[in-house]
Scaffold this motif. Sequence first.
Motif, PDB file in Angstrom:
ATOM      1  N   GLY A   1      44.801  -7.110  -5.052  1.00  0.00           N
ATOM      2  CA  GLY A   1      43.842  -8.200  -5.132  1.00  0.00           C
ATOM      3  C   GLY A   1      42.962  -8.261  -3.914  1.00  0.00           C
ATOM      4  O   GLY A   1      43.028  -7.419  -3.014  1.00  0.00           O
ATOM      5  N   VAL A   2      42.127  -9.300  -3.902  1.00  0.00           N
ATOM      6  CA  VAL A   2      41.156  -9.501  -2.834  1.00  0.00           C
ATOM      7  C   VAL A   2      41.305 -10.927  -2.331  1.00  0.00           C
ATOM      8  O   VAL A   2      41.432 -11.865  -3.114  1.00  0.00           O
ATOM      9  CB  VAL A   2      39.711  -9.271  -3.352  1.00  0.00           C
ATOM     10  CG1 VAL A   2      38.689  -9.557  -2.259  1.00  0.00           C
ATOM     11  CG2 VAL A   2      39.554  -7.858  -3.888  1.00  0.00           C
ATOM     12  N   ASP A   3      41.289 -11.078  -1.022  1.00  0.00           N
ATOM     13  CA  ASP A   3      41.365 -12.400  -0.399  1.00  0.00           C
ATOM     14  C   ASP A   3      40.117 -12.593   0.452  1.00  0.00           C
ATOM     15  O   ASP A   3      39.763 -11.718   1.250  1.00  0.00           O
ATOM     16  CB  ASP A   3      42.613 -12.493   0.490  1.00  0.00           C
ATOM     17  CG  ASP A   3      42.698 -13.830   1.198  1.00  0.00           C
ATOM     18  OD1 ASP A   3      42.885 -14.857   0.513  1.00  0.00           O
ATOM     19  OD2 ASP A   3      42.559 -13.853   2.432  1.00  0.00           O
ATOM     20  N   SER A   4      39.452 -13.690   0.264  1.00  0.00           N
ATOM     21  CA  SER A   4      38.286 -14.017   1.078  1.00  0.00           C
ATOM     22  C   SER A   4      38.542 -15.363   1.722  1.00  0.00           C
ATOM     23  O   SER A   4      38.841 -16.342   1.038  1.00  0.00           O
ATOM     24  CB  SER A   4      37.028 -14.092   0.197  1.00  0.00           C
ATOM     25  OG  SER A   4      35.920 -14.504   0.965  1.00  0.00           O
ATOM     26  N   ARG A   5      38.468 -15.380   3.041  1.00  0.00           N
ATOM     27  CA  ARG A   5      38.676 -16.651   3.731  1.00  0.00           C
ATOM     28  C   ARG A   5      37.634 -16.854   4.810  1.00  0.00           C
ATOM     29  O   ARG A   5      37.242 -15.916   5.496  1.00  0.00           O
ATOM     30  CB  ARG A   5      40.076 -16.779   4.278  1.00  0.00           C
ATOM     31  CG  ARG A   5      40.494 -15.779   5.298  1.00  0.00           C
ATOM     32  CD  ARG A   5      41.949 -15.942   5.704  1.00  0.00           C
ATOM     33  NE  ARG A   5      42.811 -15.831   4.561  1.00  0.00           N
ATOM     34  CZ  ARG A   5      43.770 -16.731   4.275  1.00  0.00           C
ATOM     35  NH1 ARG A   5      44.022 -17.724   5.053  1.00  0.00           N
ATOM     36  NH2 ARG A   5      44.498 -16.576   3.194  1.00  0.00           N
TER      37      ARG A   5
ATOM     38  N   GLY B   1      31.529 -17.034  18.714  1.00  0.00           N
ATOM     39  CA  GLY B   1      31.026 -16.115  17.695  1.00  0.00           C
ATOM     40  C   GLY B   1      30.627 -16.796  16.401  1.00  0.00           C
ATOM     41  O   GLY B   1      30.143 -16.145  15.487  1.00  0.00           O
ATOM     42  N   GLY B   2      30.845 -18.097  16.282  1.00  0.00           N
ATOM     43  CA  GLY B   2      30.510 -18.812  15.063  1.00  0.00           C
ATOM     44  C   GLY B   2      31.558 -18.627  13.985  1.00  0.00           C
ATOM     45  O   GLY B   2      32.635 -18.089  14.215  1.00  0.00           O
ATOM     46  N   ASP B   3      31.226 -19.087  12.791  1.00  0.00           N
ATOM     47  CA  ASP B   3      32.133 -18.950  11.656  1.00  0.00           C
ATOM     48  C   ASP B   3      32.291 -17.466  11.305  1.00  0.00           C
ATOM     49  O   ASP B   3      31.409 -16.653  11.576  1.00  0.00           O
ATOM     50  CB  ASP B   3      31.584 -19.698  10.439  1.00  0.00           C
ATOM     51  CG  ASP B   3      31.545 -21.209  10.645  1.00  0.00           C
ATOM     52  OD1 ASP B   3      32.176 -21.704  11.592  1.00  0.00           O
ATOM     53  OD2 ASP B   3      30.875 -21.876   9.843  1.00  0.00           O
ATOM     54  N   HIS B   4      33.431 -17.146  10.679  1.00  0.00           N
ATOM     55  CA  HIS B   4      33.706 -15.756  10.323  1.00  0.00           C
ATOM     56  C   HIS B   4      34.326 -15.697   8.930  1.00  0.00           C
ATOM     57  O   HIS B   4      35.214 -16.488   8.613  1.00  0.00           O
ATOM     58  CB  HIS B   4      34.677 -15.142  11.328  1.00  0.00           C
ATOM     59  CG  HIS B   4      35.080 -13.745  10.999  1.00  0.00           C
ATOM     60  ND1 HIS B   4      34.259 -12.674  11.191  1.00  0.00           N
ATOM     61  CD2 HIS B   4      36.229 -13.256  10.458  1.00  0.00           C
ATOM     62  CE1 HIS B   4      34.879 -11.572  10.795  1.00  0.00           C
ATOM     63  NE2 HIS B   4      36.078 -11.897  10.344  1.00  0.00           N
ATOM     64  N   GLN B   5      33.825 -14.777   8.117  1.00  0.00           N
ATOM     65  CA  GLN B   5      34.419 -14.551   6.803  1.00  0.00           C
ATOM     66  C   GLN B   5      35.167 -13.230   6.838  1.00  0.00           C
ATOM     67  O   GLN B   5      34.611 -12.196   7.187  1.00  0.00           O
ATOM     68  CB  GLN B   5      33.350 -14.491   5.708  1.00  0.00           C
ATOM     69  CG  GLN B   5      33.944 -14.286   4.327  1.00  0.00           C
ATOM     70  CD  GLN B   5      32.896 -14.144   3.244  1.00  0.00           C
ATOM     71  OE1 GLN B   5      31.739 -13.864   3.515  1.00  0.00           O
ATOM     72  NE2 GLN B   5      33.311 -14.341   2.011  1.00  0.00           N
ATOM     73  N   ASN B   6      36.453 -13.279   6.474  1.00  0.00           N
ATOM     74  CA  ASN B   6      37.264 -12.069   6.378  1.00  0.00           C
ATOM     75  C   ASN B   6      37.516 -11.801   4.899  1.00  0.00           C
ATOM     76  O   ASN B   6      38.056 -12.650   4.196  1.00  0.00           O
ATOM     77  CB  ASN B   6      38.591 -12.230   7.116  1.00  0.00           C
ATOM     78  CG  ASN B   6      39.303 -10.914   7.291  1.00  0.00           C
ATOM     79  OD1 ASN B   6      38.779 -10.006   7.923  1.00  0.00           O
ATOM     80  ND2 ASN B   6      40.492 -10.800   6.730  1.00  0.00           N
ATOM     81  N   ILE B   7      37.087 -10.626   4.434  1.00  0.00           N
ATOM     82  CA  ILE B   7      37.321 -10.217   3.054  1.00  0.00           C
ATOM     83  C   ILE B   7      38.323  -9.076   3.110  1.00  0.00           C
ATOM     84  O   ILE B   7      38.038  -8.015   3.660  1.00  0.00           O
ATOM     85  CB  ILE B   7      36.020  -9.763   2.372  1.00  0.00           C
ATOM     86  CG1 ILE B   7      34.994 -10.894   2.415  1.00  0.00           C
ATOM     87  CG2 ILE B   7      36.303  -9.319   0.937  1.00  0.00           C
ATOM     88  CD1 ILE B   7      33.592 -10.464   2.052  1.00  0.00           C
ATOM     89  N   GLY B   8      39.513  -9.327   2.583  1.00  0.00           N
ATOM     90  CA  GLY B   8      40.580  -8.336   2.621  1.00  0.00           C
ATOM     91  C   GLY B   8      40.896  -7.811   1.231  1.00  0.00           C
ATOM     92  O   GLY B   8      41.095  -8.592   0.298  1.00  0.00           O
TER      93      GLY B   8
ATOM     94  N   LEU C   1      47.499 -12.612   6.785  1.00  0.00           N
ATOM     95  CA  LEU C   1      47.340 -11.482   5.865  1.00  0.00           C
ATOM     96  C   LEU C   1      48.683 -11.016   5.311  1.00  0.00           C
ATOM     97  O   LEU C   1      48.768 -10.563   4.176  1.00  0.00           O
ATOM     98  CB  LEU C   1      46.662 -10.306   6.581  1.00  0.00           C
ATOM     99  CG  LEU C   1      45.269 -10.559   7.127  1.00  0.00           C
ATOM    100  CD1 LEU C   1      44.828  -9.405   8.000  1.00  0.00           C
ATOM    101  CD2 LEU C   1      44.297 -10.799   5.995  1.00  0.00           C
ATOM    102  N   VAL C   2      49.724 -11.129   6.115  1.00  0.00           N
ATOM    103  CA  VAL C   2      51.063 -10.734   5.664  1.00  0.00           C
ATOM    104  C   VAL C   2      51.469 -11.595   4.476  1.00  0.00           C
ATOM    105  O   VAL C   2      51.928 -11.093   3.447  1.00  0.00           O
ATOM    106  CB  VAL C   2      52.093 -10.842   6.809  1.00  0.00           C
ATOM    107  CG1 VAL C   2      53.507 -10.579   6.308  1.00  0.00           C
ATOM    108  CG2 VAL C   2      51.733  -9.897   7.949  1.00  0.00           C
ATOM    109  N   ASP C   3      51.268 -12.903   4.591  1.00  0.00           N
ATOM    110  CA  ASP C   3      51.662 -13.816   3.524  1.00  0.00           C
ATOM    111  C   ASP C   3      50.803 -13.632   2.278  1.00  0.00           C
ATOM    112  O   ASP C   3      51.303 -13.715   1.155  1.00  0.00           O
ATOM    113  CB  ASP C   3      51.604 -15.259   4.009  1.00  0.00           C
ATOM    114  CG  ASP C   3      52.621 -15.518   5.111  1.00  0.00           C
ATOM    115  OD1 ASP C   3      53.680 -14.862   5.106  1.00  0.00           O
ATOM    116  OD2 ASP C   3      52.355 -16.348   5.980  1.00  0.00           O
ATOM    117  N   VAL C   4      49.522 -13.388   2.463  1.00  0.00           N
ATOM    118  CA  VAL C   4      48.642 -13.144   1.321  1.00  0.00           C
ATOM    119  C   VAL C   4      49.106 -11.898   0.577  1.00  0.00           C
ATOM    120  O   VAL C   4      49.254 -11.903  -0.657  1.00  0.00           O
ATOM    121  CB  VAL C   4      47.171 -12.989   1.770  1.00  0.00           C
ATOM    122  CG1 VAL C   4      46.297 -12.505   0.619  1.00  0.00           C
ATOM    123  CG2 VAL C   4      46.632 -14.300   2.319  1.00  0.00           C
ATOM    124  N   GLY C   5      49.370 -10.813   1.299  1.00  0.00           N
ATOM    125  CA  GLY C   5      49.817  -9.575   0.668  1.00  0.00           C
ATOM    126  C   GLY C   5      51.127  -9.747  -0.070  1.00  0.00           C
ATOM    127  O   GLY C   5      51.290  -9.265  -1.201  1.00  0.00           O
TER     128      GLY C   5
END
Length: 154
Positions: A63-67, A79-86, A125-129
């Motif tokens: 799957g894909v996680d976007s936060r 650095g401002g807001d950050h979007q991580n797409i995993g 990320l560990v918990d998402v996976g």
Amino acid sequence: MSRRLAAYALCLENGRVLLARHRSGNWSLPGGGVEAGEDPFDTVTRELTEETGLVGAVERLLGVDSRLIPSAERTDPSGGDHQNIGIFYEVRVSGGRLRPETNGETTASVWVPLPEVSGLRRSSLVDVGLELVRHRPATGHVPPVPVDGRLLDH
């Protein structure tokens, strides 16, 4: 706002998950940023080998996680807001030998029994996976995983 696209390997074996320790002391899944022009499918196995010394084969897309990480919650809020797409893949280890990353940020990689993961200082990320592999949602999307003091940045 900054954005990062990354691919992560969820490697399970005999009730254990493979985790990589960042030089900061925090645990995460093996994986990392997708390089320009690179297919994330190739990224995940490249990163697995670079960070752990192990060779793997992708078995399936989990799957894909976007936060979105607000600047106030980041290590460097300037650095401002950050979007991580995993992008998370289930990967079967097929060879190699565990070792630290050569000239990199991963200082160790270990197989951790699943019941012990909750006691580790780890990336969310560990918990998402683990949630993706447990429930295997047809859409490849899990509801937001509560952070509860875990790290957001990776």
